[in-house]
Design an enzyme around this catalytic site. Sequence first.
Site, mmCIF file in Angstrom:
data_model
loop_
_atom_site.group_PDB
_atom_site.id
_atom_site.type_symbol
_atom_site.label_atom_id
_atom_site.label_comp_id
_atom_site.label_asym_id
_atom_site.label_seq_id
_atom_site.Cartn_x
_atom_site.Cartn_y
_atom_site.Cartn_z
ATOM 1 N N VAL A 14 0.826 -1.207 0.000
ATOM 2 C CA VAL A 14 0.000 0.000 0.000
ATOM 3 C C VAL A 14 0.866 1.266 0.000
ATOM 4 C CG1 VAL A 14 -1.673 1.319 1.359
ATOM 5 C CG2 VAL A 14 -1.972 -1.147 1.073
ATOM 6 N N ARG A 45 11.060 -1.375 8.077
ATOM 7 C CA ARG A 45 12.102 -2.078 8.843
ATOM 8 C C ARG A 45 13.380 -2.136 8.022
ATOM 9 N NH1 ARG A 45 7.629 -6.161 10.857
ATOM 10 N NH2 ARG A 45 7.352 -6.273 8.615
ATOM 11 N N GLY A 187 -2.061 -13.258 -5.180
ATOM 12 C CA GLY A 187 -1.761 -12.135 -4.282
ATOM 13 C C GLY A 187 -2.979 -11.647 -3.509
ATOM 14 N N LYS A 205 -13.177 -4.743 10.614
ATOM 15 C CA LYS A 205 -13.901 -3.789 9.759
ATOM 16 C C LYS A 205 -15.317 -3.556 10.287
ATOM 17 C CE LYS A 205 -11.231 -5.035 5.669
ATOM 18 N NZ LYS A 205 -11.097 -6.031 4.601
ATOM 19 N N GLY A 302 -6.617 -4.042 -2.697
ATOM 20 C CA GLY A 302 -5.754 -3.772 -3.847
ATOM 21 C C GLY A 302 -5.008 -2.466 -3.637
#
Length: 332
Positions: A14, A45, A187, A205, A302
């Site tokens: 993202v 990281r 994915g 959510k 996505g």
Amino acid sequence: METVGIALLGVGTVGSAVVETVLRKGAEIGQREGITLEVRWGLARRVERVLAAGLPERAATTSIEPILEDPLVSVVVEAMGGEEPAATYMKRALEAGKHVVTANKEALSKHFAELVATARARNRALLFEASVGAGIPLMASLRQILTVNRIERIRGIVNGTTNFILTMMAEEGMAYHDALREAQRLGYAEPDPTADVEGYDAAYKLSILASLAAGTHIPPDRVDRRGITSVTPDQILDARARGGAVKLIAEAVARNGGWELRVQPVFVPGSDLLAHVRRNLNAIELTCDRVGSIVLYGPGAGPAPTAAALVADVLDAVRFGAALLPKLKGAS
Ligand SMILES: NC(=O)c1ccc[n+]([C@@H]2O[C@H](COP(=O)([O-])OP(=O)(O)OC[C@H]3O[C@@H](n4cnc5c(N)ncnc54)[C@H](OP(=O)(O)O)[C@@H]3O)[C@@H](O)[C@H]2O)c1
């Protein structure tokens, strides 16, 4: 032209898409809105991750401190995932006077009241359009709806991974594990799919949506949750034979002055719109006392839709600040 400094917490799927969106759409946004977006920091990281996203070396950090200390950062975009350190970083960013925009349903659903209270105390924005339904404008719709309506029920398909698996099982006759492998190959599912297939993601959510509807924080441990791992091919074929489908439905219902929240796989008849939501799409039905029933439908995950929602929230944060904060009891 106003320049808005952005810091990205997390430069993965993202976060990288946010960088790409700013690159691709920055000039157009600048012309239309009079705002230039500048990604000043990328926190990960591994520094290589930040460089791979196309940010310069001076923007790469593994520590939150330079972001909090940079007076030119006005919006922190959190796309790290997980509860901690994401929740603490968001709180510290608000305390440092930054607006916060997030895609992280887990941290938000568990710390909603505290984060809203901190944002209010510091007069800063906390926006989270991307946390549920990615690019589907759910939060904007809820804000609009809730100005007049009371929401009586929320019901929907909010997890694309499980919906994809159930669709493959129904339409391709796949066994659960084969459908999961296919979702991972494309994915749509993580290597560790627990959060999706056991219904945690949907519960986070639902907690966010129900909290907004109820006007009070309803944490995700209040959700009666069951995932899809025990759904059998026979149940799926039987549902299909009856003209419907098995779907992982997240539902919150206002009842007797309280709210009941559940996530579970259920039979949905063919006469119901939700039975026809295929693959990794999402659909959320809101039942309102004045408007009646509304269904919002579209890509619920996505990188491109999620990043579009985050960048839109960045602009709203700058334009409206704390004015868009939700009204949550105990958080004001
Ligand atoms: N993917 C989607 O379609 C989608 C849609 C809607 C919402 N979301 C939400 O967006 C968030 C990010 O998802 P993603 O798919 O982009 O995850 P991701 O690809 O795993 O990226 C996470 C990023 O955060 C960094 N990070 C994680 N923990 C960190 C820590 N403790 N300290 C510093 N950096 C840390 C990672 O650093 P390294 O790269 O160095 O590991 C990585 O850059 C999650 O909350 C997710 O639920 C995702």
